[in-house]
Design a protein around this motif. Structure first.
Motif, PDB file in Angstrom:
ATOM      1  N   THR A 104      46.350  49.459  -4.505  1.00 21.59           N
ATOM      2  CA  THR A 104      44.983  48.946  -4.629  1.00 21.59           C
ATOM      3  C   THR A 104      44.273  49.409  -5.884  1.00 21.59           C
ATOM      4  O   THR A 104      43.257  48.828  -6.262  1.00 21.59           O
ATOM      5  CB  THR A 104      44.150  49.342  -3.390  1.00 21.59           C
ATOM      6  N   ARG A 105      44.756  50.450  -6.533  1.00 21.97           N
ATOM      7  CA  ARG A 105      44.164  50.891  -7.800  1.00 21.97           C
ATOM      8  C   ARG A 105      45.061  50.586  -8.984  1.00 21.97           C
ATOM      9  O   ARG A 105      44.821  51.072 -10.090  1.00 21.97           O
ATOM     10  CB  ARG A 105      43.870  52.404  -7.726  1.00 21.97           C
ATOM     11  N   ASN A 106      46.078  49.804  -8.738  1.00 23.41           N
ATOM     12  CA  ASN A 106      47.026  49.455  -9.796  1.00 23.41           C
ATOM     13  C   ASN A 106      46.471  48.277 -10.598  1.00 23.41           C
ATOM     14  O   ASN A 106      46.261  47.194 -10.049  1.00 23.41           O
ATOM     15  CB  ASN A 106      48.373  49.072  -9.149  1.00 23.41           C
ATOM     16  N   PRO A 107      46.212  48.445 -11.916  1.00 20.37           N
ATOM     17  CA  PRO A 107      45.600  47.356 -12.695  1.00 20.37           C
ATOM     18  C   PRO A 107      46.454  46.101 -12.759  1.00 20.37           C
ATOM     19  O   PRO A 107      45.932  44.992 -12.821  1.00 20.37           O
ATOM     20  CB  PRO A 107      45.403  47.982 -14.083  1.00 20.37           C
ATOM     21  N   ILE A 108      47.778  46.253 -12.732  1.00 28.60           N
ATOM     22  CA  ILE A 108      48.654  45.073 -12.764  1.00 28.60           C
ATOM     23  C   ILE A 108      48.509  44.280 -11.477  1.00 28.60           C
ATOM     24  O   ILE A 108      48.399  43.047 -11.475  1.00 28.60           O
ATOM     25  CB  ILE A 108      50.121  45.504 -12.984  1.00 28.60           C
ATOM     26  N   PHE A 109      48.493  44.990 -10.351  1.00 30.14           N
ATOM     27  CA  PHE A 109      48.306  44.330  -9.056  1.00 30.14           C
ATOM     28  C   PHE A 109      46.941  43.648  -8.983  1.00 30.14           C
ATOM     29  O   PHE A 109      46.832  42.494  -8.543  1.00 30.14           O
ATOM     30  CB  PHE A 109      48.435  45.371  -7.938  1.00 30.14           C
ATOM     31  N   LEU A 110      45.891  44.342  -9.419  1.00 33.82           N
ATOM     32  CA  LEU A 110      44.544  43.771  -9.360  1.00 33.82           C
ATOM     33  C   LEU A 110      44.437  42.524 -10.240  1.00 33.82           C
ATOM     34  O   LEU A 110      43.820  41.531  -9.848  1.00 33.82           O
ATOM     35  CB  LEU A 110      43.516  44.814  -9.799  1.00 33.82           C
ATOM     36  N   GLU A 111      45.045  42.566 -11.426  1.00 29.81           N
ATOM     37  CA  GLU A 111      44.998  41.409 -12.318  1.00 29.81           C
ATOM     38  C   GLU A 111      45.697  40.207 -11.687  1.00 29.81           C
ATOM     39  O   GLU A 111      45.319  39.061 -11.916  1.00 29.81           O
ATOM     40  CB  GLU A 111      45.673  41.776 -13.639  1.00 29.81           C
ATOM     41  N   ARG A 112      46.707  40.480 -10.859  1.00 26.51           N
ATOM     42  CA  ARG A 112      47.502  39.399 -10.272  1.00 26.51           C
ATOM     43  C   ARG A 112      46.831  38.745  -9.076  1.00 26.51           C
ATOM     44  O   ARG A 112      46.970  37.538  -8.860  1.00 26.51           O
ATOM     45  CB  ARG A 112      48.868  39.969  -9.847  1.00 26.51           C
ATOM     46  N   VAL A 113      46.081  39.530  -8.273  1.00 25.53           N
ATOM     47  CA  VAL A 113      45.606  38.997  -6.996  1.00 25.53           C
ATOM     48  C   VAL A 113      44.110  38.725  -6.955  1.00 25.53           C
ATOM     49  O   VAL A 113      43.660  37.943  -6.108  1.00 25.53           O
ATOM     50  CB  VAL A 113      45.970  39.942  -5.828  1.00 25.53           C
ATOM     51  N   GLU A 114      43.324  39.354  -7.811  1.00 28.81           N
ATOM     52  CA  GLU A 114      41.880  39.147  -7.745  1.00 28.81           C
ATOM     53  C   GLU A 114      41.517  37.771  -8.303  1.00 28.81           C
ATOM     54  O   GLU A 114      42.039  37.333  -9.337  1.00 28.81           O
ATOM     55  CB  GLU A 114      41.132  40.238  -8.521  1.00 28.81           C
ATOM     56  N   GLY A 115      40.645  37.080  -7.599  1.00 29.64           N
ATOM     57  CA  GLY A 115      40.134  35.804  -8.091  1.00 29.64           C
ATOM     58  C   GLY A 115      40.947  34.595  -7.711  1.00 29.64           C
ATOM     59  O   GLY A 115      40.637  33.486  -8.154  1.00 29.64           O
ATOM     60  N   VAL A 116      41.984  34.741  -6.895  1.00 31.56           N
ATOM     61  CA  VAL A 116      42.753  33.575  -6.442  1.00 31.56           C
ATOM     62  C   VAL A 116      42.631  33.479  -4.927  1.00 31.56           C
ATOM     63  O   VAL A 116      42.555  34.480  -4.220  1.00 31.56           O
ATOM     64  CB  VAL A 116      44.243  33.650  -6.868  1.00 31.56           C
ATOM     65  N   GLY A 117      42.605  32.245  -4.429  1.00 31.85           N
ATOM     66  CA  GLY A 117      42.561  32.022  -2.991  1.00 31.85           C
ATOM     67  C   GLY A 117      41.312  32.562  -2.330  1.00 31.85           C
ATOM     68  O   GLY A 117      41.371  33.037  -1.202  1.00 31.85           O
ATOM     69  N   ILE A 118      40.168  32.475  -3.020  1.00 30.06           N
ATOM     70  CA  ILE A 118      38.930  33.010  -2.481  1.00 30.06           C
ATOM     71  C   ILE A 118      38.419  32.122  -1.335  1.00 30.06           C
ATOM     72  O   ILE A 118      38.411  30.896  -1.436  1.00 30.06           O
ATOM     73  CB  ILE A 118      37.848  33.116  -3.579  1.00 30.06           C
ATOM     74  N   ILE A 119      37.997  32.754  -0.257  1.00 27.89           N
ATOM     75  CA  ILE A 119      37.452  32.048   0.897  1.00 27.89           C
ATOM     76  C   ILE A 119      36.062  32.588   1.176  1.00 27.89           C
ATOM     77  O   ILE A 119      35.890  33.787   1.388  1.00 27.89           O
ATOM     78  CB  ILE A 119      38.330  32.241   2.148  1.00 27.89           C
ATOM     79  N   GLY A 120      35.053  31.712   1.160  1.00 27.09           N
ATOM     80  CA  GLY A 120      33.682  32.112   1.456  1.00 27.09           C
ATOM     81  C   GLY A 120      33.439  32.202   2.946  1.00 27.09           C
ATOM     82  O   GLY A 120      34.237  31.768   3.776  1.00 27.09           O
ATOM     83  N   ARG A 121      32.279  32.757   3.306  1.00 27.65           N
ATOM     84  CA  ARG A 121      31.930  32.923   4.717  1.00 27.65           C
ATOM     85  C   ARG A 121      31.889  31.582   5.444  1.00 27.65           C
ATOM     86  O   ARG A 121      32.463  31.430   6.527  1.00 27.65           O
ATOM     87  CB  ARG A 121      30.564  33.619   4.834  1.00 27.65           C
ATOM     88  N   ASP A 122      31.204  30.601   4.854  1.00 28.25           N
ATOM     89  CA  ASP A 122      31.076  29.302   5.518  1.00 28.25           C
ATOM     90  C   ASP A 122      32.429  28.625   5.676  1.00 28.25           C
ATOM     91  O   ASP A 122      32.714  28.010   6.719  1.00 28.25           O
ATOM     92  CB  ASP A 122      30.117  28.410   4.733  1.00 28.25           C
ATOM     93  N   GLU A 123      33.259  28.700   4.637  1.00 30.93           N
ATOM     94  CA  GLU A 123      34.597  28.106   4.722  1.00 30.93           C
ATOM     95  C   GLU A 123      35.411  28.756   5.831  1.00 30.93           C
ATOM     96  O   GLU A 123      36.102  28.083   6.600  1.00 30.93           O
ATOM     97  CB  GLU A 123      35.330  28.264   3.389  1.00 30.93           C
ATOM     98  N   ALA A 124      35.347  30.077   5.917  1.00 33.55           N
ATOM     99  CA  ALA A 124      36.113  30.794   6.932  1.00 33.55           C
ATOM    100  C   ALA A 124      35.706  30.358   8.335  1.00 33.55           C
ATOM    101  O   ALA A 124      36.547  30.165   9.214  1.00 33.55           O
ATOM    102  CB  ALA A 124      35.921  32.300   6.764  1.00 33.55           C
ATOM    103  N   VAL A 125      34.410  30.188   8.551  1.00 35.85           N
ATOM    104  CA  VAL A 125      33.926  29.762   9.860  1.00 35.85           C
ATOM    105  C   VAL A 125      34.316  28.312  10.134  1.00 35.85           C
ATOM    106  O   VAL A 125      34.783  27.965  11.223  1.00 35.85           O
ATOM    107  CB  VAL A 125      32.394  29.941   9.952  1.00 35.85           C
TER     108      VAL A 125
END
Length: 329
Positions: free
Chosen positions: A159-180
């Protein structure tokens, strides 16, 4: 000599059902515009085994060996929901000692399930090392059923690995309304900022007697599906107040299911796992319907991968944490 022309047609490709990152026999028909995903259609049914119809032709005790084939990474939960339904239907009171043991076993199973999601998920996006490390803690649970360790180490490694964060952050985002609106469940729902956990909502077993926290996170996608929790202490550590009850040692006890209907649910590692049950004064259920969280959560995949890159499909699919044994049943 004529110069080669560049084709601008959309390309349709199959991913699965033998793809190593499908987490089971799932087939995706993906429409691509270059590397961009235009559409994605999940195709199910390659693992269908008639689990519900089998349940309607077995006693509850006879059916128990089958249920571990639903979500085979969280078998304690499939067994728990299978016995919780008939218990509630027959108004059977479970001794407190048994309830405490169930909670311990369920939560150890939850940790083991999350571990075996995390390892393959990291392998899906190219990080092989965590995949081997997760078996260390998982084996402690499976072999010794003691507390799993290593959370702090995973934070440093993942979770503190910059390579991992660059790969997974910002993709497949689901908002509250969408989730419901999509009816998402479990970590996918809670990672979108919705505080919904059946262990707190339905107050089943003895979860209320423990001090624990379900989630610390922020809304989002794959990164936020790294669920954090702690399971600290008893509010009332009076361990000698259990009501002991001994059950007959018959090899296959049976009991009639009263003529009524019931929906029972538990908070499994992937979300709400439910059973709709109708009894008919028989030892066999008249109706037995399974509502698995993996099947519900998978439906949002086409929307999540649209306008993403082809390589993002594995990241997003892996973050949903599906087991095709419960999706197809």
């Amino acid at each position: 000599m004529t110069a080669p022309t560049t084709r601008k047609d959309l390309m349709i490709v199959n991913m699965g059902p033998q793809h190593p990152s499908m987490h089971g026999v799932l087939r995706l028909i993906v429409t691509l515009d270059g590397e961009d995903v235009v559409d994605c259609e999940p195709i199910l049914g390659y693992l269908h085994r008639g689990m519900e119809k089998i349940a309607e032709n077995r006693t509850i005790i006879q059916y128990l060996p089958y249920v571990t084939r639903w979500d085979y990474l969280a078998t304690m939960f499939t067994e728990a929901i299978t016995i919780n339904g008939p218990e509630q239907l027959g108004n059977i009171q479970v001794p407190k000692r048994a309830s405490y043991i169930r909670v311990i076993m369920l939560e150890l199973s939850r940790i083991a399930s999350h571990l075996l999601w995390l390892g393959p998920f990291m392998a899906d996006i190219g990080a092989q090392t965590p995949f081997f490390y997760i078996f260390r803690e998982r084996e402690l649970i499976y072999d010794l059923f003691e507390a799993a360790t290593g959370v702090a180490e995973y934070q440093k490694l993942i979770t503190r690995n910059p390579i991992f964060l660059e790969r997974v952050e910002g993709v497949g985002i689901i908002g509250r309304d969408e989730a419901v609106n999509w009816g998402l469940l479990g970590p996918m729902l809670r990672a979108s900022g919705i505080e919904w956990d059946l262990r707190k909502v339905d107050h089943y077993e003895s979860y209320d007697e423990f001090d624990w926290q379900a989630l610390e996170g922020i809304p989002g996608g794959p990164y936020e599906n790294l669920e954090m929790r702690h399971f600290d202490r008893l509010k009332d550590p009076e361990w000698n107040d259990f009501e002991y009850r001994f059950i007959s040692k018959k090899p296959s006890p049976t009991f009639e299911l009263s003529k009524q209907e019931l929906y029972v649910r538990v908070e499994a590692p992937k979300g709400e796992l439910g059973i709709f049950l109708i009894g008919d004064q028989s030892v066999f259920p008249w109706i037995w319907k399974i509502r698995p969280s993996g099947f519900i959560n998978l439906q949002i995949l086409p929307q999540l991968v649209k306008r993403m890159k082809l390589a993002d499909i594995m990241t997003i699919l892996g973050s949903i944490d599906i087991i095709m044994g419960e999706v197809d049943r």
